[in-house]
Design a protein around this motif. Structure first.
Motif, PDB file in Angstrom:
ATOM      1  N   ASP A   9       0.805  -1.222   0.000  1.00 12.51           N
ATOM      2  CA  ASP A   9       0.000   0.000   0.000  1.00 12.51           C
ATOM      3  C   ASP A   9       0.838   1.272   0.000  1.00 12.51           C
ATOM      4  N   GLY A  10       2.160   1.116  -0.085  1.00 16.24           N
ATOM      5  CA  GLY A  10       3.055   2.266  -0.123  1.00 16.24           C
ATOM      6  C   GLY A  10       3.553   2.724   1.229  1.00 16.24           C
ATOM      7  N   SER A  11       3.038   2.154   2.304  1.00 22.45           N
ATOM      8  CA  SER A  11       3.488   2.558   3.639  1.00 22.45           C
ATOM      9  C   SER A  11       4.854   1.963   3.946  1.00 22.45           C
ATOM     10  N   HIS A  12       5.607   2.649   4.804  1.00 26.68           N
ATOM     11  CA  HIS A  12       6.943   2.209   5.185  1.00 26.68           C
ATOM     12  C   HIS A  12       6.881   1.536   6.550  1.00 26.68           C
ATOM     13  N   VAL A  13       7.447   0.328   6.636  1.00 25.62           N
ATOM     14  CA  VAL A  13       7.465  -0.403   7.897  1.00 25.62           C
ATOM     15  C   VAL A  13       8.851  -0.999   8.097  1.00 25.62           C
ATOM     16  N   VAL A  14       9.072  -1.499   9.303  1.00 24.94           N
ATOM     17  CA  VAL A  14      10.309  -2.194   9.643  1.00 24.94           C
ATOM     18  C   VAL A  14       9.937  -3.627   9.974  1.00 24.94           C
ATOM     19  N   ALA A  15      10.589  -4.576   9.331  1.00 24.60           N
ATOM     20  CA  ALA A  15      10.315  -5.988   9.566  1.00 24.60           C
ATOM     21  C   ALA A  15      10.745  -6.374  10.979  1.00 24.60           C
ATOM     22  N   PRO A  16      10.215  -7.484  11.518  1.00 27.34           N
ATOM     23  CA  PRO A  16      10.537  -7.861  12.903  1.00 27.34           C
ATOM     24  C   PRO A  16      12.002  -8.182  13.154  1.00 27.34           C
ATOM     25  N   HIS A  17      12.829  -8.251  12.112  1.00 25.48           N
ATOM     26  CA  HIS A  17      14.251  -8.547  12.287  1.00 25.48           C
ATOM     27  C   HIS A  17      15.052  -7.267  12.076  1.00 25.48           C
ATOM     28  N   VAL A  18      15.599  -6.748  13.146  1.00 23.93           N
ATOM     29  CA  VAL A  18      16.353  -5.493  13.101  1.00 23.93           C
ATOM     30  C   VAL A  18      17.823  -5.841  13.317  1.00 23.93           C
ATOM     31  N   SER A  19      18.607  -5.711  12.261  1.00 24.57           N
ATOM     32  CA  SER A  19      20.019  -6.102  12.324  1.00 24.57           C
ATOM     33  C   SER A  19      20.920  -4.881  12.373  1.00 24.57           C
ATOM     34  N   VAL A  20      21.878  -4.919  13.299  1.00 27.08           N
ATOM     35  CA  VAL A  20      22.848  -3.843  13.470  1.00 27.08           C
ATOM     36  C   VAL A  20      24.179  -4.313  12.892  1.00 27.08           C
ATOM     37  N   TRP A  21      24.672  -3.598  11.896  1.00 26.56           N
ATOM     38  CA  TRP A  21      25.965  -3.965  11.316  1.00 26.56           C
ATOM     39  C   TRP A  21      27.075  -3.543  12.274  1.00 26.56           C
ATOM     40  N   ILE A  22      27.995  -4.479  12.540  1.00 25.02           N
ATOM     41  CA  ILE A  22      29.115  -4.198  13.447  1.00 25.02           C
ATOM     42  C   ILE A  22      30.441  -4.269  12.715  1.00 25.02           C
ATOM     43  N   GLY A  23      30.637  -5.336  11.917  1.00 22.15           N
ATOM     44  CA  GLY A  23      31.879  -5.434  11.148  1.00 22.15           C
ATOM     45  C   GLY A  23      32.734  -6.604  11.553  1.00 22.15           C
ATOM     46  N   PRO A  24      33.935  -6.352  12.086  1.00 26.24           N
ATOM     47  CA  PRO A  24      34.848  -7.451  12.429  1.00 26.24           C
ATOM     48  C   PRO A  24      34.258  -8.382  13.481  1.00 26.24           C
ATOM     49  N   GLU A  25      34.563  -9.660  13.339  1.00 19.31           N
ATOM     50  CA  GLU A  25      33.989 -10.661  14.233  1.00 19.31           C
ATOM     51  C   GLU A  25      34.355 -10.413  15.692  1.00 19.31           C
ATOM     52  N   ALA A  26      35.600 -10.119  15.979  1.00 19.39           N
ATOM     53  CA  ALA A  26      36.017  -9.929  17.364  1.00 19.39           C
ATOM     54  C   ALA A  26      35.258  -8.766  18.005  1.00 19.39           C
ATOM     55  N   ARG A  27      35.071  -7.711  17.268  1.00 19.42           N
ATOM     56  CA  ARG A  27      34.312  -6.568  17.796  1.00 19.42           C
ATOM     57  C   ARG A  27      32.859  -6.954  18.028  1.00 19.42           C
ATOM     58  N   ALA A  28      32.290  -7.732  17.115  1.00 13.45           N
ATOM     59  CA  ALA A  28      30.899  -8.152  17.260  1.00 13.45           C
ATOM     60  C   ALA A  28      30.709  -9.041  18.482  1.00 13.45           C
ATOM     61  N   ILE A  29      31.651  -9.947  18.719  1.00 15.31           N
ATOM     62  CA  ILE A  29      31.548 -10.825  19.882  1.00 15.31           C
ATOM     63  C   ILE A  29      31.686 -10.020  21.173  1.00 15.31           C
ATOM     64  N   ALA A  30      32.561  -9.025  21.167  1.00 13.48           N
ATOM     65  CA  ALA A  30      32.691  -8.168  22.348  1.00 13.48           C
ATOM     66  C   ALA A  30      31.392  -7.401  22.612  1.00 13.48           C
ATOM     67  N   ALA A  31      30.789  -6.884  21.540  1.00 11.76           N
ATOM     68  CA  ALA A  31      29.531  -6.149  21.693  1.00 11.76           C
ATOM     69  C   ALA A  31      28.418  -7.066  22.180  1.00 11.76           C
ATOM     70  N   TRP A  32      28.357  -8.271  21.622  1.00 10.78           N
ATOM     71  CA  TRP A  32      27.309  -9.214  22.040  1.00 10.78           C
ATOM     72  C   TRP A  32      27.435  -9.517  23.530  1.00 10.78           C
ATOM     73  N   ASN A  33      28.642  -9.773  23.996  1.00 14.08           N
ATOM     74  CA  ASN A  33      28.835 -10.112  25.400  1.00 14.08           C
ATOM     75  C   ASN A  33      28.489  -8.948  26.320  1.00 14.08           C
ATOM     76  N   ASP A  34      28.789  -7.748  25.897  1.00 11.09           N
ATOM     77  CA  ASP A  34      28.436  -6.569  26.685  1.00 11.09           C
ATOM     78  C   ASP A  34      26.921  -6.480  26.825  1.00 11.09           C
ATOM     79  N   ALA A  35      26.202  -6.652  25.707  1.00  7.73           N
ATOM     80  CA  ALA A  35      24.738  -6.612  25.763  1.00  7.73           C
ATOM     81  C   ALA A  35      24.191  -7.740  26.630  1.00  7.73           C
ATOM     82  N   PHE A  36      24.750  -8.933  26.471  1.00  7.66           N
ATOM     83  CA  PHE A  36      24.301 -10.089  27.245  1.00  7.66           C
ATOM     84  C   PHE A  36      24.507  -9.859  28.738  1.00  7.66           C
ATOM     85  N   ASP A  37      25.671  -9.352  29.095  1.00 10.64           N
ATOM     86  CA  ASP A  37      25.977  -9.098  30.507  1.00 10.64           C
ATOM     87  C   ASP A  37      25.049  -8.048  31.110  1.00 10.64           C
ATOM     88  N   ASN A  38      24.508  -7.186  30.253  1.00 16.25           N
ATOM     89  CA  ASN A  38      23.617  -6.134  30.735  1.00 16.25           C
ATOM     90  C   ASN A  38      22.139  -6.455  30.486  1.00 16.25           C
TER      91      ASN A  38
END
Length: 424
Positions: free
Chosen positions: A341-370
């Motif tokens: 219908d032309g409306s703009h929506v966001v699908a239920p999967h919201v992905s955040v680009w991080i980049g290098p694997e080591a940085r992504a794992i560090a970010a994931w653990n920080d979020a998990f710990d919090n």
């Protein structure tokens, strides 16, 4: 975890192979430090929050888009089916009898999708592999989207058919492949997802249908992540864009919005009869648990009701709130999709680009710990240095939980160090 152990035979050469596997070495290192993002123990039903390794955390790691996991109505239906049928069938449907609840589920799916018939498999993965291997052979040709689900690529490979991959959602790439193979014989099949859960984008259905018709090629659509949310009857992206009748094979999953387990194919009576008799994944696999099929029926009934419409609207609103909040912190998140219908929506999967694997794992653990549990995608699920933190939003997340998740994820990603501590 990831401890191969000592085998009694060296014929598989497992120890040497394990020692040479850099990916395994990295995963073992993170496991030893209790920093591995994968295989975490969930100790309650997936809901807006879940108990994960002894702590209640905001749950963004499940595909519980409509919030029906753990719903009392599904639990009661599963319990009644277990009382009636027992916990398992004990055999494959052609040889040991087909449970009535399986037949009822297939009839319900066909009615929901407006098709002649449906066939239920034990998982979405088996549905894709089972359908493609039954429909394609060595003389045939498949055109899969490069980001189509792994089960689709595996099904094509196991079928023996040739493949001509096209770049993700790239119509020019697809048409070039169709032109180059126009004179080739055999069955030809375009294979796509309706909604791609890693990026949260959708297939350009109308344009792909036009190309399929122009070059007389069949179309296979995996609606695992879109059903329950998109389309007037919430059957998925093909219905959303008015293309369902142009799809030759349509697949769905019971493990996302429906909040159970299993997969299915809907289509013509001829298609389903062929799959029923030619798909090894259906012929030679014991029928799924009666409880799961009964829960699926209960979930579908809710999705088809006015409540289902309200839940679909709620998850899209929550996804937008999460996306907008993350973008306000400067994180790289996809912009969303345009509905029919032309409306703009966001699908239920919201992905955040991080980049290098080591940085992504560090970010994931920080979020998990919090207190926030998300999915993490690293190579080979995504490209090298293209790691993503994927948030699977639910209709039942509260505004406060969304706000808390925004703060935690943004802080985790922005403060993650790009260092390689794998020890590999």
């Amino acid at each position: 975890m990831f401890d191969v152990g000592v085998l009694q035979t060296s014929k598989l050469n497992i120890q040497a192979r394990a020692q040479e596997d850099s990916r395994l070495a990295s995963l073992r290192y993170y496991a030893a430090c209790n920093r591995l993002p994968f295989f975490r123990r969930v100790e309650s039903a997936p809901g807006p929050t879940s108990v994960i390794e002894g702590k209640t955390r905001i749950m963004f790691g499940s595909n519980n888009s409509l919030g029906l996991c753990g719903d009392r109505r599904l639990v009661d239906a599963a319990n009644r089916a277990t009382e009636l049928y027992g916990p398992a069938c004990g055999g494959a449907p052609p040889h040991c009898g087909t449970l009535r609840v399986k037949v009822e589920l297939e009839e319900l799916l066909a009615d929901w999708y407006g098709t002649e018939a449906a066939l239920v498999f034990n998982s979405g993965y088996l549905a894709n592999v089972g359908a493609i291997t039954a429909l394609l052979g060595a003389a045939d040709l498949a055109f899969p989207d490069s980001e189509a689900h792994t089960s689709l690529h595996d099904g094509i490979r196991l079928s023996g058919a040739s493949s001509r991959y096209f770049a993700h959602n790239d119509l020019n790439s697809l048409e070039r492949n169709l032109i180059r193979t126009a004179e080739r014989g055999g069955t030809k099949l375009i294979v796509i997802d309706g909604l791609y859960s890693m990026q949260g984008d959708v297939a350009p259905m109308e344009s792909i249908v036009a190309l399929a018709n122009k070059y007389n090629v069949a179309l296979y659509v995996d609606e695992a992540h879109s059903l329950g949310v998109f389309g007037p009857n919430r059957t998925g992206i093909a219905e959303e864009y008015g293309c369902a009748k142009d799809v030759d094979v349509l697949m769905g999953s019971m493990s996302k919005a429906i909040a159970s387990t299993g997969g299915f194919i809907v289509g013509s009576r001829d298609l389903i009869d062929v799959l029923r008799l030619r798909s090894s994944q259906h012929m030679f696999t014991a029928t799924g648990a009666p409880a799961a099929m009964a829960a699926s029926i209960a979930g579908i009934d809710i999705i088809r009701s006015p409540e289902g419409s309200q839940r679909a609207e709620a998850v899209l609103a929550n996804a937008r709130a999460l996306r907008d909040g993350l973008m306000s912190h400067g994180l790289q998140v996809r912009a969303g999709i345009v509905r029919a219908d032309g409306s703009h929506v966001v699908a239920p999967h919201v992905s955040v680009w991080i980049g290098p694997e080591a940085r992504a794992i560090a970010a994931w653990n920080d979020a998990f710990d919090n207190g926030v549990f998300c999915s993490l995608a690293v190579a080979p699920a995504v490209g090298e240095n293209d790691a993503l933190m994927r948030c699977c939003v639910s209709a039942t997340h509260s505004p406060a939980q969304i706000d808390r998740a925004v703060d935690v994820i943004a802080s985790a990603v922005l403060n993650a160090e790009d260092t390689n501590n794998s020890g590999a």
